[in-house]
Write an enzyme that holds these catalytic residues in place. Structure first.
Site, short mmCIF file in Angstrom:
data_model
loop_
_atom_site.label_atom_id
_atom_site.label_comp_id
_atom_site.label_asym_id
_atom_site.label_seq_id
_atom_site.Cartn_x
_atom_site.Cartn_y
_atom_site.Cartn_z
N THR A 116 0.81 -1.22 0.00
CA THR A 116 0.00 0.00 0.00
C THR A 116 0.85 1.28 0.00
O THR A 116 0.29 2.38 -0.02
CB THR A 116 -0.88 0.04 1.26
OG1 THR A 116 -0.03 -0.21 2.40
CG2 THR A 116 -1.96 -1.03 1.21
N LYS A 117 2.16 1.15 0.03
CA LYS A 117 3.01 2.34 0.08
C LYS A 117 3.46 2.74 -1.33
O LYS A 117 3.09 2.10 -2.31
CB LYS A 117 4.22 2.07 1.00
CG LYS A 117 3.81 1.67 2.44
CD LYS A 117 2.91 2.70 3.09
CE LYS A 117 2.82 2.65 4.61
NZ LYS A 117 2.15 1.50 5.21
N ASN A 118 4.32 3.76 -1.43
CA ASN A 118 4.70 4.27 -2.77
C ASN A 118 5.63 3.32 -3.51
O ASN A 118 5.49 3.10 -4.71
CB ASN A 118 5.41 5.62 -2.64
CG ASN A 118 4.46 6.74 -2.25
OD1 ASN A 118 3.38 6.48 -1.74
ND2 ASN A 118 4.88 7.96 -2.49
#
Ligand code: PLP
Length: 377
Positions: A181-183
């Protein structure tokens, strides 16, 4: 077509990297791809040492071990955060002291920290919400004055800076996340960033089950043995191979996210000027990474209805943290310092909009659905 809240972006080079790791025949941790990721992180964050972990949670647990937190020690942190920020310290018997956040950045309110310090306080753990930095100068001053460690939960902060310093390298220790879910992602994954040489060697040992295995492989000792407490915090090479493909394009990924964020920001201007929402606030000395585009709605009922209206049109928007100070295990293990009024309000009213690389062509539809919903609240 459904617009999900998140869709993991693949650069296209992950599988060839994994094939290469497979061909190398080295699948446990600290092989060639892990070294490549360490080199990237050290070059791009200027941390003295970067160590891949299997999660940001693991990196935070390493920080709690490195700072030698003991039962009853207190760690000041926000309540508006993910459970791992607190769990890492609770696992050592330490007590999270929850302090309210600033209404503008939604980050730990540095003006409230000093009043929460007691003789048992050992560390301040900051969270850079949405990849926007806390006021690290003010927090660093307080920490120096009181002899406290500063640990940065920079899970959302890769490629963000505060006064040109990469997040995760301003405090003593920093933790990054590469969760899906992160960049920048590797499924599950993280890294510990170590600012000063002082912690570097012990961090290596704690990450390798409390052994001096890393020194042994460098030929610095002639046998490897159990020298400290530790656990297995390192990822395998398959994960590092995936991550390496992502890090190679970290700048381009961040640029694309920033372009989407900017379109949201401009779209939302009209609704903000009419008092229907509030947009994110990014202080001028913070360069953010477009980890998240959130909006603050007037109240819980309107937020619930907004998310529902978007869902009816196949657009997935989500709320965020349930405050830790009022969660069952937070009540049992932590302590709130004063009333956490902003935390409670933001928890009720914040909504996160879909933001992922590739969303571009569907963004106009998101705007029309969200705009219509805002008119109806
Ligand atoms: C995502 C996140 C974590 C946990 O990261 P993992 O890599 O899943 O362990 C911790 N803190 C914050 C603020 C996060 O956003």
């Amino acid at each position: 077509m459904k617009v999900p809240f998140n869709r993991p972006y693949m650069t296209g080079n992950e599988l060839s990297n994994i094939a290469e790791a497979h061909a190398n025949g080295h699948l446990s941790g600290d092989g060639a791809f892990t070294k490549k990721c360490h080199a990237w992180l050290e070059a791009n964050t200027h941390a003295n040492r970067a160590l891949l972990t299997h999660s940001c949670t693991a990196a935070l647990e390493m920080a709690a071990l490195l700072t030698d937190l003991k039962p009853g020690d207190e760690v000041i942190m926000p309540s508006f955060t993910f459970v791992s920020t607190a769990n890492a310290f609770v696992l050592r018997g330490a007590v999270p002291i929850f302090v309210d956040i600033r209404a503008d950045t939604l980050n730990l309110d540095e003006r409230l920290i000093e009043a929460a310090i007691t003789p048992r306080t050992k560390a301040i753990c900051v969270v850079h919400y949405a990849g926007v930095s806390c006021d690290m100068d003010a927090i660093g001053d307080i920490a120096r004055k009181h002899g406290l460690y500063v640990i940065e939960d920079a899970a959302q902060g890769i490629c963000s800076t505060y006064k040109n310093q990469p997040l995760g390298t301003i405090g003593d220790l920093g933790a990054l996340s590469f969760h899906e879910t992160k960049n920048i992602i590797s499924g599950e994954g993280g890294a510990l960033l170590v600012r000063d040489p002082e912690f570097g060697e012990r961090a290596e040992i704690i990450r390798e089950k409390g052994t001096n295995r890393s020194r042994f492989f460098r030929g610095q000792v002639d046998k490897y043995t159990w020298v400290d407490q530790g656990s297995s915090f390192l990822p395998g090479e398959i994960t590092a191979a995936f991550l390496s493909a992502q890090l190679d394009q970290a700048e381009a990924i961040t640029e694309r996210r920033l372009a989407l964020w900017q379109r949201y920001y401009e779209w939302a201007q009209e609704y903000e000027s009419r008092g229907l929402i509030r947009r994110p606030i990014v202080p001028s000395d913070c360069k953010h990474n477009a980890h998240m585009f959130y909006m603050l709605l007037p109240d819980l009922e309107k937020r619930t209805r907004f998310i529902q209206l978007l869902r009816e049109h196949d657009v997935q928007a989500v709320f965020h943290y349930i405050p830790l100070h009022s969660a069952p295990h937070g009540l049992k293990t932590g302590r709130a310092h004063g009333d956490l009024i902003v935390t409670d309000r933001v928890s009720d009213t914040l909504v996160r909009m879909p933001l992922w690389v590739g969303l571009d062509s569907q963004l106009d539809r998101v705007f029309s659905v969200a705009g219509e919903a805002l008119e109806k609240l």
